[in-house]
Design a protein around this motif. Structure first.
Motif, PDB file in Angstrom:
ATOM      1  N   ASN A  33      36.643   0.503  44.608  1.00 24.78           N
ATOM      2  CA  ASN A  33      37.659   0.657  45.658  1.00 24.78           C
ATOM      3  C   ASN A  33      38.424   1.960  45.469  1.00 24.78           C
ATOM      4  O   ASN A  33      38.744   2.649  46.433  1.00 24.78           O
ATOM      5  N   ARG A  34      38.714   2.307  44.217  1.00 26.92           N
ATOM      6  CA  ARG A  34      39.410   3.558  43.941  1.00 26.92           C
ATOM      7  C   ARG A  34      38.551   4.757  44.330  1.00 26.92           C
ATOM      8  O   ARG A  34      39.029   5.725  44.914  1.00 26.92           O
ATOM      9  N   TRP A  35      37.245   4.704  44.008  1.00 20.85           N
ATOM     10  CA  TRP A  35      36.324   5.782  44.379  1.00 20.85           C
ATOM     11  C   TRP A  35      36.234   5.923  45.894  1.00 20.85           C
ATOM     12  O   TRP A  35      36.258   7.031  46.426  1.00 20.85           O
ATOM     13  N   MET A  36      36.133   4.784  46.584  1.00 18.16           N
ATOM     14  CA  MET A  36      36.016   4.835  48.042  1.00 18.16           C
ATOM     15  C   MET A  36      37.303   5.341  48.681  1.00 18.16           C
ATOM     16  O   MET A  36      37.263   6.071  49.678  1.00 18.16           O
ATOM     17  N   ALA A  37      38.457   4.975  48.118  1.00 15.80           N
ATOM     18  CA  ALA A  37      39.728   5.467  48.657  1.00 15.80           C
ATOM     19  C   ALA A  37      39.838   6.974  48.468  1.00 15.80           C
ATOM     20  O   ALA A  37      40.290   7.692  49.370  1.00 15.80           O
ATOM     21  N   ALA A  38      39.416   7.487  47.311  1.00 17.42           N
ATOM     22  CA  ALA A  38      39.466   8.929  47.069  1.00 17.42           C
ATOM     23  C   ALA A  38      38.538   9.671  48.021  1.00 17.42           C
ATOM     24  O   ALA A  38      38.901  10.718  48.577  1.00 17.42           O
ATOM     25  N   ALA A  39      37.342   9.141  48.220  1.00 22.89           N
ATOM     26  CA  ALA A  39      36.403   9.774  49.150  1.00 22.89           C
ATOM     27  C   ALA A  39      36.928   9.701  50.574  1.00 22.89           C
ATOM     28  O   ALA A  39      36.784  10.653  51.351  1.00 22.89           O
ATOM     29  N   SER A  40      37.566   8.589  50.930  1.00 26.64           N
ATOM     30  CA  SER A  40      38.119   8.436  52.270  1.00 26.64           C
ATOM     31  C   SER A  40      39.227   9.447  52.530  1.00 26.64           C
ATOM     32  O   SER A  40      39.286  10.054  53.600  1.00 26.64           O
ATOM     33  N   ALA A  54      35.637  10.115  61.031  1.00 27.64           N
ATOM     34  CA  ALA A  54      35.317   8.726  61.355  1.00 27.64           C
ATOM     35  C   ALA A  54      34.624   8.045  60.172  1.00 27.64           C
ATOM     36  O   ALA A  54      34.907   6.882  59.860  1.00 27.64           O
ATOM     37  N   PHE A  55      33.741   8.776  59.499  1.00 22.96           N
ATOM     38  CA  PHE A  55      33.087   8.229  58.310  1.00 22.96           C
ATOM     39  C   PHE A  55      34.102   7.991  57.191  1.00 22.96           C
ATOM     40  O   PHE A  55      34.030   6.991  56.478  1.00 22.96           O
ATOM     41  N   GLY A  56      35.066   8.891  57.056  1.00 20.89           N
ATOM     42  CA  GLY A  56      36.112   8.717  56.057  1.00 20.89           C
ATOM     43  C   GLY A  56      36.975   7.494  56.337  1.00 20.89           C
ATOM     44  O   GLY A  56      37.353   6.761  55.424  1.00 20.89           O
ATOM     45  N   ARG A  57      37.284   7.252  57.605  1.00 22.96           N
ATOM     46  CA  ARG A  57      38.048   6.044  57.959  1.00 22.96           C
ATOM     47  C   ARG A  57      37.230   4.790  57.692  1.00 22.96           C
ATOM     48  O   ARG A  57      37.765   3.760  57.282  1.00 22.96           O
TER      49      ARG A  57
END
Length: 100
Positions: A33-40, A54-57
């Motif tokens: 979740n932390r990795w995905m939040a940073a990438a987002s 849109a992909f980031g959201r």
């Protein structure tokens, strides 16, 4: 190396990466979740293309809703439930407790 063999290696590599990601999502939920939040956050910055934002959201991890059905375990109230009382004549389920 032939093109067919290269395609086979690419397909197998993608299958292995997908399975590793699924295992990480199940076993290390907070880390992923932390990795995905940073990438987002990185992909959703202004100045990026509409598709990238849109992909980031879409990558943004879902937040806990606060009710007991989401399984967030932040309050500690979703722990294991005690066994229900057995009906007369039925054996009680075993409870294993650690030694002191």
């Amino acid at each position: 190396m032939s093109a067919g063999l290269l395609l086979q290696y690419v397909v197998i590599g993608l299958a292995v990466l997908a399975s590793v990601w699924i295992v990480l999502r199940k076993l290390a939920r907070k880390t992923t979740n932390r990795w995905m939040a940073a990438a987002s956050i990185h992909l959703s910055q202004p100045g990026r293309g509409a598709l990238v934002r849109a992909f980031g959201r879409r990558l943004q991890p879902k937040e806990a809703t606060g009710d007991c059905s989401d399984g967030c375990s932040t309050c500690g109230a979703c722990g294991p439930k005690p066994p229900a009382a057995a009906r007369p004549g039925e054996p009680m389920p075993l409870e294993f407790r650690p030694r002191r």
